[in-house]
Write an enzyme that holds these catalytic residues in place. Structure first.
Site, PDB file in Angstrom:
ATOM      1  N   GLY A  28       0.824  -1.200   0.000  1.00 22.33           N
ATOM      2  CA  GLY A  28       0.000   0.000   0.000  1.00 22.33           C
ATOM      3  C   GLY A  28       0.854   1.244   0.000  1.00 22.33           C
ATOM      4  O   GLY A  28       2.068   1.193   0.225  1.00 22.33           O
ATOM      5  N   GLY A  33       4.500   7.637   2.718  1.00 17.88           N
ATOM      6  CA  GLY A  33       5.108   6.337   2.960  1.00 17.88           C
ATOM      7  C   GLY A  33       4.538   5.227   2.104  1.00 17.88           C
ATOM      8  O   GLY A  33       3.417   5.317   1.593  1.00 17.88           O
ATOM      9  N   VAL A  34       5.334   4.188   1.949  1.00 10.60           N
ATOM     10  CA  VAL A  34       4.936   2.991   1.207  1.00 10.60           C
ATOM     11  C   VAL A  34       5.181   1.785   2.115  1.00 10.60           C
ATOM     12  O   VAL A  34       6.198   1.715   2.809  1.00 10.60           O
ATOM     13  CB  VAL A  34       5.741   2.841  -0.099  1.00 10.60           C
ATOM     14  CG1 VAL A  34       5.354   1.556  -0.824  1.00 10.60           C
ATOM     15  CG2 VAL A  34       5.520   4.053  -0.999  1.00 10.60           C
ATOM     16  N   VAL A  35       4.237   0.835   2.109  1.00 11.11           N
ATOM     17  CA  VAL A  35       4.366  -0.372   2.914  1.00 11.11           C
ATOM     18  C   VAL A  35       4.669  -1.550   1.998  1.00 11.11           C
ATOM     19  O   VAL A  35       3.981  -1.762   0.991  1.00 11.11           O
ATOM     20  CB  VAL A  35       3.092  -0.651   3.734  1.00 11.11           C
ATOM     21  CG1 VAL A  35       3.254  -1.910   4.564  1.00 11.11           C
ATOM     22  CG2 VAL A  35       2.767   0.538   4.637  1.00 11.11           C
ATOM     23  N   ASP A 150      -7.188   8.775  13.869  1.00  8.06           N
ATOM     24  CA  ASP A 150      -7.491   8.393  12.481  1.00  8.06           C
ATOM     25  C   ASP A 150      -8.010   6.961  12.447  1.00  8.06           C
ATOM     26  O   ASP A 150      -7.569   6.144  11.628  1.00  8.06           O
ATOM     27  CB  ASP A 150      -6.249   8.540  11.601  1.00  8.06           C
ATOM     28  CG  ASP A 150      -6.595   8.565  10.115  1.00  8.06           C
ATOM     29  OD1 ASP A 150      -7.776   8.813   9.781  1.00  8.06           O
ATOM     30  OD2 ASP A 150      -5.694   8.321   9.282  1.00  8.06           O
ATOM     31  N   GLU A 154      -9.411   1.180   7.100  1.00  6.61           N
ATOM     32  CA  GLU A 154      -8.145   1.028   6.376  1.00  6.61           C
ATOM     33  C   GLU A 154      -6.939   1.040   7.305  1.00  6.61           C
ATOM     34  O   GLU A 154      -5.854   0.600   6.910  1.00  6.61           O
ATOM     35  CB  GLU A 154      -8.000   2.127   5.328  1.00  6.61           C
ATOM     36  CG  GLU A 154      -8.912   1.919   4.133  1.00  6.61           C
ATOM     37  CD  GLU A 154      -8.779   3.028   3.112  1.00  6.61           C
ATOM     38  OE1 GLU A 154      -8.711   2.719   1.921  1.00  6.61           O
ATOM     39  OE2 GLU A 154      -8.748   4.203   3.520  1.00  6.61           O
ATOM     40  N   ASN A 155      -7.116   1.540   8.518  1.00  7.81           N
ATOM     41  CA  ASN A 155      -6.019   1.569   9.488  1.00  7.81           C
ATOM     42  C   ASN A 155      -6.142   0.469  10.530  1.00  7.81           C
ATOM     43  O   ASN A 155      -5.487   0.517  11.572  1.00  7.81           O
ATOM     44  CB  ASN A 155      -5.959   2.935  10.185  1.00  7.81           C
ATOM     45  CG  ASN A 155      -5.452   4.021   9.266  1.00  7.81           C
ATOM     46  OD1 ASN A 155      -4.832   3.739   8.240  1.00  7.81           O
ATOM     47  ND2 ASN A 155      -5.714   5.275   9.618  1.00  7.81           N
ATOM     48  N   ASP A 169      -1.137   2.132  11.927  1.00  2.16           N
ATOM     49  CA  ASP A 169      -0.994   3.484  11.370  1.00  2.16           C
ATOM     50  C   ASP A 169      -1.257   4.574  12.417  1.00  2.16           C
ATOM     51  O   ASP A 169      -2.344   5.140  12.505  1.00  2.16           O
ATOM     52  CB  ASP A 169      -1.905   3.688  10.169  1.00  2.16           C
ATOM     53  CG  ASP A 169      -1.434   4.873   9.313  1.00  2.16           C
ATOM     54  OD1 ASP A 169      -0.726   5.760   9.842  1.00  2.16           O
ATOM     55  OD2 ASP A 169      -1.768   4.911   8.118  1.00  2.16           O
TER      56      ASP A 169
END
Length: 462
Positions: A28, A33-35, A150, A154-155, A169
């Site tokens: 993702g 940032g990228v995971v 947040d 999605e988190n 996250d």
């Protein structure tokens, strides 16, 4: 899912991080940032799992306070990482170009996917177990004075059987119980005081804002819908809820018990909302989350009836592509063939109308249907500015004019009572004279002994 970071960073697939983690694929991407999924080449055959998730955040073109926020995310996540319902952090470090956060890899994916596929709909036991594990994770954070800010599907990651969740996250998390940052988070999950319009942009208590977000997630899990796009008076569904607190009960196939819980979460007065302990007890005591068949048939008969002429005239036009995280969903046939975020629901008909009002039905609420996630769904960092519309200026909620009474809770400990008293003082103060720094707890030095936070120069993946 935002692709900003993926576009600004080189594709590191195939690279080896820290001499041991081989990046196998991108999972993702966010704003910075990228995971990646990674294989730990140093893991023994009988030891730790060989697969990890590594979040790589770029440093280039970031302001000083943004870099500090990235370090704060690592520190706060690490403080609560040992809880079984928080994604475990194994290591964290930085080099000249990136921050690296090494975490457990959750094979079940995130909560967004099973919600869209309606995995939880009709399954009381599964909803109860999963949501209680989420409450436990948030309560663990709050007990350490960590406020997520947040919370959204999605988190939140899930186990393979979808019965346990793992909070992730912490990019917007804070250790400040009272803040004056607005629009911090994701629009559909923001509390009214986080948006600021209805509270006059006054400082607010972050714990109560997290509880509001939990209410939205509960609606997601039970119905596959969002209750509204944004908790402001410009949102048709939220307006209907303010005018009629049973609006969600009329619109969704939820039980009376769930409706009672939501009514005690979605209160404009944050101090009157359920505490996490009360919410947990209420979920445990629920017989069912869903409307019974005989009750549902009555609602469906109303929903099939033609809408009143006045409601048809007031119906809002479908919105453009949604700009929130759970508005659009990969399976196109999950709930509704149209992934519109703006509700089509109207205000209730005039009291002088001879037509009997019917429940608006599922088609009134923002759907989670559609292909792919919204490109504008990334979380937003709050600002301290104000810009309330004239419509919402006329309905600023204060302790004096709120129609909702403050609930007196006998099970609060001394620290919670002091925090609520402080929140009441801030909510009743002149927002132009209050000094926010006077309301903050001292920022402790974050202790993260397992992690080497020194800058490393021994490898460069630029």
């Amino acid at each position: 899912m935002s692709t900003a970071a993926a576009a600004a960073m080189p594709d590191l697939t195939g690279c080896t991080v820290d001499g041991r983690f081989r990046l196998t694929r991108m999972l993702g991407s966010g704003t910075y940032g990228v995971v990646y999924e990674a294989i730990d080449t140093h893991a023994s055959s009988a030891g730790a799992p060989a697969t990890r998730a590594i979040k790589i955040t770029r440093k280039a073109d970031r302001k000083k306070h943004e870099l500090a926020a990235a370090r704060r995310e690592i520190a706060l996540h690490g403080l609560v990482s040992n809880h079984p319902n928080v994604v475990t952090v194994h290591d964290a470090y930085e080099d000249d170009n990136y921050f690296y956060l090494v975490m457990d890899f959750c094979t079940g994916g995130d909560l967004f996917e099973p919600i869209c596929r309606q995995v939880y709909v009709g399954n009381d036991a599964l909803v109860r177990r999963a949501f209680l594990s989420l409450i436990d994770a948030v309560e663990a954070c709050h007990s350490l004075r960590i406020y997520h800010r947040d919370l959204k599907p999605e988190n939140i990651l899930v186990s393979d059987d979808r019965s346990q969740v793992f909070l992730a996250d912490f990019g917007l998390a804070t250790n400040q119980p009272i803040v004056q940052e607005f629009y911090c988070g994701t629009a559909a999950y923001m509390s009214p005081e986080c948006i600021g319009h209805l509270s006059g942009f006054r400082p607010y208590y972050t714990a109560f804002s997290d509880i509001w977000s939990l209410g939205v997630i509960l609606v997601n899990m039970i119905s596959g819908r969002n209750p509204w796009e944004k908790a402001t008076l410009t949102d048709p569904c939220f307006v209907q809820y303010v005018e009629n607190p049973d609006f969600l009960f009329d619109a969704l196939a939820i039980s009376e018990g769930v409706n009672d819980i939501l009514r005690h979460i979605f209160l404009l007065n944050p101090l009157a909302r359920l505490s996490l302990q009360q919410l947990r007890l209420a979920i445990l005591r629920l017989d069912t989350f869903f409307r019974q068949e005989d009750e549902l048939s009555v609602v469906e008969s109303y929903a099939r009836a033609p809408a009143p002429q006045e409601q048809q005239q007031q119906r809002a036009a479908p919105a453009a592509a949604p700009s929130r995280p759970v508005t659009a969903c990969r399976p196109s046939n999950v709930v509704s063939p149209q992934p519109h975020c703006d509700a089509h629901a109207s205000r209730p008909p005039s009291p002088h109308s001879p037509t009997v009002q019917r429940p608006p039905g599922l088609s009134s609420l923002p759907s989670l249907g559609g292909e792919g996630r919204s490109t504008g769904s990334q979380s937003t960092v709050g600002s301290s500015g104000s810009g309330a519309s004239s419509q919402e200026d006329s309905m600023v909620v204060t302790p004096e004019n709120s129609a909702v009474g403050v609930v007196v809770r006998s099970n609060l400990n001394e620290e919670e009572e002091e925090a609520q008293e402080e929140a009441r003082r801030i909510a009743g103060a002149d927002s132009h004279r209050i000094r926010l720094e006077d309301t903050k707890v001292p920022v402790a030095e974050f202790l993260f002994p397992r992690l080497d936070m020194n800058v490393r120069h021994d490898h460069d993946h630029s």
